[in-house]
Design a protein around this motif. Sequence first.
Motif, PDB file in Angstrom:
ATOM      1  N   THR A  87     -26.800  -2.796 -66.238  1.00  0.00           N
ATOM      2  CA  THR A  87     -26.466  -3.838 -66.098  1.00  0.00           C
ATOM      3  C   THR A  87     -25.206  -5.121 -66.607  1.00  0.00           C
ATOM      4  N   ALA A  88     -24.425  -4.983 -66.913  1.00  0.00           N
ATOM      5  CA  ALA A  88     -24.172  -6.406 -67.859  1.00  0.00           C
ATOM      6  C   ALA A  88     -23.553  -7.581 -66.963  1.00  0.00           C
ATOM      7  N   VAL A  89     -24.611  -8.574 -67.539  1.00  0.00           N
ATOM      8  CA  VAL A  89     -24.017 -10.581 -67.148  1.00  0.00           C
ATOM      9  C   VAL A  89     -23.105 -11.019 -67.432  1.00  0.00           C
ATOM     10  N   THR A  90     -22.305 -11.293 -66.705  1.00  0.00           N
ATOM     11  CA  THR A  90     -21.413 -12.932 -67.609  1.00  0.00           C
ATOM     12  C   THR A  90     -21.390 -13.816 -66.555  1.00  0.00           C
ATOM     13  N   VAL A  91     -22.176 -14.732 -67.581  1.00  0.00           N
ATOM     14  CA  VAL A  91     -21.783 -16.176 -67.150  1.00  0.00           C
ATOM     15  C   VAL A  91     -20.916 -16.693 -67.072  1.00  0.00           C
ATOM     16  N   HIS A  92     -20.159 -18.079 -65.782  1.00  0.00           N
ATOM     17  CA  HIS A  92     -18.825 -19.588 -66.308  1.00  0.00           C
ATOM     18  C   HIS A  92     -19.343 -20.338 -65.502  1.00  0.00           C
ATOM     19  N   GLY A  93     -20.531 -20.610 -66.374  1.00  0.00           N
ATOM     20  CA  GLY A  93     -21.012 -22.424 -65.493  1.00  0.00           C
ATOM     21  C   GLY A  93     -22.388 -21.539 -63.966  1.00  0.00           C
ATOM     22  N   ASP A  94     -21.411 -22.167 -62.849  1.00  0.00           N
ATOM     23  CA  ASP A  94     -22.399 -21.953 -61.811  1.00  0.00           C
ATOM     24  C   ASP A  94     -22.042 -20.368 -61.047  1.00  0.00           C
ATOM     25  N   GLU A  95     -21.132 -20.251 -61.833  1.00  0.00           N
ATOM     26  CA  GLU A  95     -20.737 -18.797 -61.420  1.00  0.00           C
ATOM     27  C   GLU A  95     -20.945 -17.311 -62.157  1.00  0.00           C
ATOM     28  N   ALA A  96     -20.641 -15.806 -61.604  1.00  0.00           N
ATOM     29  CA  ALA A  96     -21.643 -15.379 -62.578  1.00  0.00           C
ATOM     30  C   ALA A  96     -20.966 -13.680 -61.984  1.00  0.00           C
TER      31      ALA A  96
END
Length: 141
Positions: A87-96
Amino acid sequence: MDTTSERERSYGQAQFEIRNVLARIAHSSDEGTLEEYGACFTEDARWEMPGQVVRKGRTEICLAGAERRASAIAGPGTRTRHLISTTAVTVHGDEAVAESCWQFYVGTGGRPVLASMGTYRDTFRRTDEGWQVTERIVRPG
């Protein structure tokens, strides 16, 4: 001296929480309740898989889970397991966005057999209930 910034800690915490949501979806798909499964999705979530009806909203997503259980495809007592990895997770503030590989095993009470595999592309939103999936795209293969 602590060199980890608050932003990095927050990003890491978000990734951890999102990975836990992915695990809860898999666990509740196999052995949990539909309420537990549904709580992982926003009310307006979308679930898509080739060859299947696109499910829109938590209610439709849970109904699809109920259909799989009624058909003994997956769910408690079916001796099936969803495994999620890489699993690769990318977070942008309150969205991911999380991209994961999945494997679906049958016959887990004895000699498990890999029945299918593929990838998930999950879009998340941070809500008052925590991180929830707003869109799941399932790609077999």
